[in-house]
Scaffold this motif. Sequence first.
Motif, short mmCIF file in Angstrom:
data_model
loop_
_atom_site.label_atom_id
_atom_site.label_comp_id
_atom_site.label_asym_id
_atom_site.label_seq_id
_atom_site.Cartn_x
_atom_site.Cartn_y
_atom_site.Cartn_z
N MET A 1 0.85 -0.91 0.24
CA MET A 1 -0.15 -0.43 -0.24
C MET A 1 1.16 1.09 0.12
N ALA A 2 0.76 2.33 -0.38
CA ALA A 2 1.61 3.30 -1.37
C ALA A 2 0.62 4.26 -0.04
N ILE A 3 2.16 4.65 0.66
CA ILE A 3 1.83 5.80 1.57
C ILE A 3 2.09 7.57 0.88
N THR A 4 1.22 8.85 1.28
CA THR A 4 1.12 10.08 0.76
C THR A 4 1.66 10.71 1.78
N LYS A 5 2.78 11.61 1.69
CA LYS A 5 3.18 12.73 2.69
C LYS A 5 2.91 14.14 1.80
N ILE A 6 2.13 15.17 2.03
CA ILE A 6 1.68 15.97 1.56
C ILE A 6 2.76 17.61 2.39
N LEU A 7 4.04 18.42 1.64
CA LEU A 7 4.46 18.90 2.84
C LEU A 7 3.87 20.41 2.04
N ASN A 8 3.79 21.38 2.08
CA ASN A 8 3.79 22.93 1.92
C ASN A 8 5.01 23.45 2.34
N ILE A 9 5.29 23.98 0.55
CA ILE A 9 6.50 24.82 0.65
C ILE A 9 6.05 26.49 1.13
N GLN A 68 4.25 28.70 -1.11
CA GLN A 68 4.73 28.88 -2.53
C GLN A 68 4.31 27.88 -3.52
N GLY A 69 4.29 26.80 -2.75
CA GLY A 69 3.32 25.38 -3.75
C GLY A 69 3.53 23.80 -2.64
N TYR A 70 3.29 23.14 -3.37
CA TYR A 70 2.89 21.85 -2.69
C TYR A 70 4.37 20.31 -2.70
N HIS A 71 4.55 19.83 -1.87
CA HIS A 71 5.88 18.48 -2.31
C HIS A 71 4.46 17.54 -2.10
N VAL A 72 4.69 16.51 -3.10
CA VAL A 72 3.44 15.79 -2.44
C VAL A 72 4.44 14.54 -2.81
N ILE A 73 4.67 13.40 -2.24
CA ILE A 73 5.31 12.66 -1.93
C ILE A 73 4.44 11.66 -2.31
N ILE A 74 4.59 10.09 -2.94
CA ILE A 74 3.80 9.11 -3.08
C ILE A 74 4.65 8.03 -2.71
#
Length: 113
Positions: A1-9, A68-74
């Motif tokens: 199962m994939a793990i998703t992280k959303i980081l605020n830039i 400034q954006g988001y950095h999404v990691i899957i």
Amino acid sequence: MAITKILNIQESEGRNPASHLKNALEYIQNPDKTEECVLVGSINCLPDTAFEQMEETKNIFHKTGKRQGYHVIISFSPEEKVTAEQAMYVLEHFAKDMLGDDYEAVYAVCMGI
């Protein structure tokens, strides 16, 4: 199962507010981790000029400060045996489904992390 992280830039203080965004785009497109950028795609911008295009869009809509954006990691578990092509498919469809035609995005499959 994939793990998703959303980081605020966030904006960078004391220099170009978008420098963290520029650093994130460079990190995401690292040729050493993306098979010389073969595993890089984008929506509503070109990977090579994404920062400039995103900065222009931010200026047009007067959104140059704060976020400034988001950095999404899957991330996929090694037991899942996901190929680079399968991961790229997931990223592309995730980006298109979540962002549609409303935002600019760069995505990449990073190998060996």
